[in-house]
Design an enzyme around this catalytic site. Sequence first.
Site, short mmCIF file in Angstrom:
data_model
loop_
_atom_site.label_atom_id
_atom_site.label_comp_id
_atom_site.label_asym_id
_atom_site.label_seq_id
_atom_site.Cartn_x
_atom_site.Cartn_y
_atom_site.Cartn_z
N GLY A 1 0.81 -1.21 0.00
CA GLY A 1 0.00 0.00 0.00
C GLY A 1 0.84 1.26 0.00
O GLY A 1 2.01 1.23 -0.39
N HIS B 1 4.89 2.43 -7.93
CA HIS B 1 4.07 1.22 -8.02
C HIS B 1 3.36 1.15 -9.38
O HIS B 1 3.28 0.08 -9.99
CB HIS B 1 3.01 1.22 -6.91
CG HIS B 1 3.57 1.10 -5.52
ND1 HIS B 1 3.61 2.16 -4.64
CD2 HIS B 1 4.14 0.06 -4.87
CE1 HIS B 1 4.17 1.77 -3.51
NE2 HIS B 1 4.49 0.50 -3.62
N GLU C 1 13.33 -2.26 -8.90
CA GLU C 1 14.77 -2.42 -8.64
C GLU C 1 15.25 -1.56 -7.46
O GLU C 1 16.38 -1.71 -7.03
CB GLU C 1 15.58 -2.10 -9.89
CG GLU C 1 15.44 -3.17 -10.98
CD GLU C 1 16.36 -2.94 -12.16
OE1 GLU C 1 16.93 -1.84 -12.28
OE2 GLU C 1 16.49 -3.88 -12.97
N ASP D 1 14.33 -1.85 -4.44
CA ASP D 1 14.63 -2.88 -3.44
C ASP D 1 15.35 -4.02 -4.16
O ASP D 1 14.81 -5.12 -4.32
CB ASP D 1 13.34 -3.37 -2.78
CG ASP D 1 12.68 -2.26 -1.97
OD1 ASP D 1 13.32 -1.75 -1.03
OD2 ASP D 1 11.53 -1.89 -2.29
N LEU E 1 11.36 7.21 -5.74
CA LEU E 1 10.05 7.26 -5.08
C LEU E 1 9.92 6.11 -4.09
O LEU E 1 10.31 4.98 -4.37
CB LEU E 1 8.92 7.19 -6.12
CG LEU E 1 8.31 8.54 -6.46
CD1 LEU E 1 9.35 9.50 -7.05
CD2 LEU E 1 7.13 8.39 -7.40
#
Length: 282
Positions: free
Chosen positions: A31, A37, A150, A152, A186
């Site tokens: 979320g 996302h 990418e 993470d 972001l």
Amino acid sequence: MEILKNRKTLQDFVERQKEMGKRIGFAPTMGALHKGHLSLYEAARKENDLVISSIFVNPTQFNNAEDLEKYPRDVERDILILENSGLVDAVYIPQVEDIYPEKTESQHYDYDGLENEMEGKSRPGHFDGVGTVVEELFRQVTPDNAYFGEKDFQQLAIIRKMVEKKQLPVKITGVSIYRAESGLALSSRNQRLSEERREDSKIIYEILVSVNRWFKLKSIAEIKEKVKEILSTQSGMELEYFMIADENTLKETETVEDSKSYRAFIVVNVDGVRLIDNMHVG
């Protein structure tokens, strides 16, 4: 867009889509959605007939109960973002018991040592939590393709390793880091920074761009000193770690071999908010 609020409604929905021969793309989230996302769903839309999102704040991947409590949650806002994007056909919003029907605890995974590098050093058990929730979501959603950012990068590597070891029939795709105009990666955590501090934090991206330039010109030891030096002049910013690592093993390196690929990884605490970033170098 279908809103699937438990395991049974998800599985009924997926079964109907599979009967029609639809190819499913999936990107799980916790979320607090942002354009990063949505870039995952853009990638999924190009390669699949159907795109599914999930929203689940996974308790087993938090080492600190306070971090779990502080994690931003606004499911109504997230649903609105997904609906307005036009990229997603269904969102799965499971309850804890849908993912952990017996006990809320992680399985143990062997990721061939990937879990012991970088984030794993300070967050024991974190990647067991990640593996547990992602494996369970894959088994429930049964996607053909799954998409992860990418930003993470270690998590992406670990999910690939888990899929390989468990022989799950899903293709994992890494999606490039989505950045603000300033270059800042972001992240849901950026919401905890003031607008001024978000602007200041672009220094993290600027450092990585410089590291990429220095990579062929300086030793890794010299690069590390330069990074420390730059951040020591930034008020309210604390360098947690900076390293250059082999992209395949994630092991830190002090020397460069032509046959290997490398990536720079950095974690900076800005007014107590932990920001991570990385960049392929060389």
